[in-house]
Scaffold this motif. Sequence first.
Motif, short mmCIF file in Angstrom:
data_model
loop_
_atom_site.label_atom_id
_atom_site.label_comp_id
_atom_site.label_asym_id
_atom_site.label_seq_id
_atom_site.Cartn_x
_atom_site.Cartn_y
_atom_site.Cartn_z
N ALA A 165 10.11 9.40 -0.43
CA ALA A 165 9.65 9.83 0.84
C ALA A 165 9.98 8.38 1.50
N SER A 166 9.29 7.46 0.86
CA SER A 166 9.20 6.00 1.48
C SER A 166 10.55 5.44 1.58
N PRO B 168 0.80 -1.10 0.09
CA PRO B 168 0.15 0.02 -0.09
C PRO B 168 0.71 1.40 0.08
N ILE B 169 2.19 0.98 0.26
CA ILE B 169 3.11 2.26 0.31
C ILE B 169 3.64 2.55 -1.07
N PRO B 170 3.39 3.70 -1.71
CA PRO B 170 4.21 3.91 -3.00
C PRO B 170 5.63 4.06 -2.74
N ASN C 299 12.35 -12.23 -8.27
CA ASN C 299 11.04 -12.82 -8.84
C ASN C 299 10.25 -13.01 -7.79
N GLN C 300 10.27 -12.52 -6.51
CA GLN C 300 9.50 -12.73 -5.56
C GLN C 300 8.60 -11.48 -5.48
N THR C 301 7.05 -11.60 -5.29
CA THR C 301 6.43 -10.57 -5.15
C THR C 301 6.41 -9.72 -3.74
N ASP C 302 6.21 -8.34 -3.84
CA ASP C 302 6.31 -7.70 -2.64
C ASP C 302 5.75 -8.36 -1.72
N GLY C 303 4.59 -8.97 -1.58
CA GLY C 303 3.79 -9.60 -0.54
C GLY C 303 4.83 -10.71 0.09
N GLU C 304 5.46 -11.53 -0.81
CA GLU C 304 6.36 -12.52 -0.06
C GLU C 304 7.59 -11.93 0.67
N TRP D 144 6.95 -2.25 4.76
CA TRP D 144 6.87 -1.90 3.54
C TRP D 144 7.74 -0.73 3.19
N GLN D 145 8.23 0.10 3.99
CA GLN D 145 9.22 1.34 3.44
C GLN D 145 10.37 0.52 3.30
N VAL D 146 10.69 -0.42 4.20
CA VAL D 146 12.10 -1.03 4.21
C VAL D 146 12.22 -1.91 2.87
#
Length: 141
Positions: free
Chosen positions: A55-56, A49-51, A100-105, A130-132
């Motif tokens: 900043a992030s 959810p964090i673009p 190849n892994q998704t952000d979620g993984e 998410w930021q890291v």
Amino acid sequence: MKNILKYKPLTKSAFISVIFFAVCLVLASFIPQQSEWKAPESAKNIKNPIPANAASIAAGKAIYIKECLECHGKKGLGNGPNSATLDKSPESFNTLKVKNQTDGELFWKIKEGRKPMPSTKKSLTDEQRWQVLNYIRTFSK
Ligand code: HEC
């Protein structure tokens, strides 16, 4: 009846084999489980959810320097100052396996940790994770 009761001693070599096998079993139980680390199917589709904006990424960098650099290294190559003391040193983030892994993984892995990598459940919030993650993605660009 007589035959059944007759005790047949193990030969010396059979006896040694049995002892050897038992010792191997005990030693094998000390080998740590090092199978490939896979996030569960359900983690794959968790959306970030964090673009990944300036900043992030900057916020993620500050977290990374504090919480991750010691093992993963300044450029995410897995050669941080603490990495040599670990049972298992981390791999570079700049590999296809990580790309190849998704952000979620990756989010799930950062949250859960796996020995020797610590879990961040207590040390970070979801937003910080998410930021890291947005920051470590910059290593492979
Ligand atoms: C104590 C050392 C240590 C620290 C601190 C640490 N890690 Fe790790 N990390 C590891 C090790 C070792 C692995 C490989 C674990 C495995 O494959 O079993 C790993 C794996 C990972 C992976 C999975 C890579 C893959 O191959 O799928 C990610 C993502 C990751 N770390 C991110 C982070 C982030 C982000 C932080 C900071 C919040 C962090 N780590 C802090 C040691 C560490």
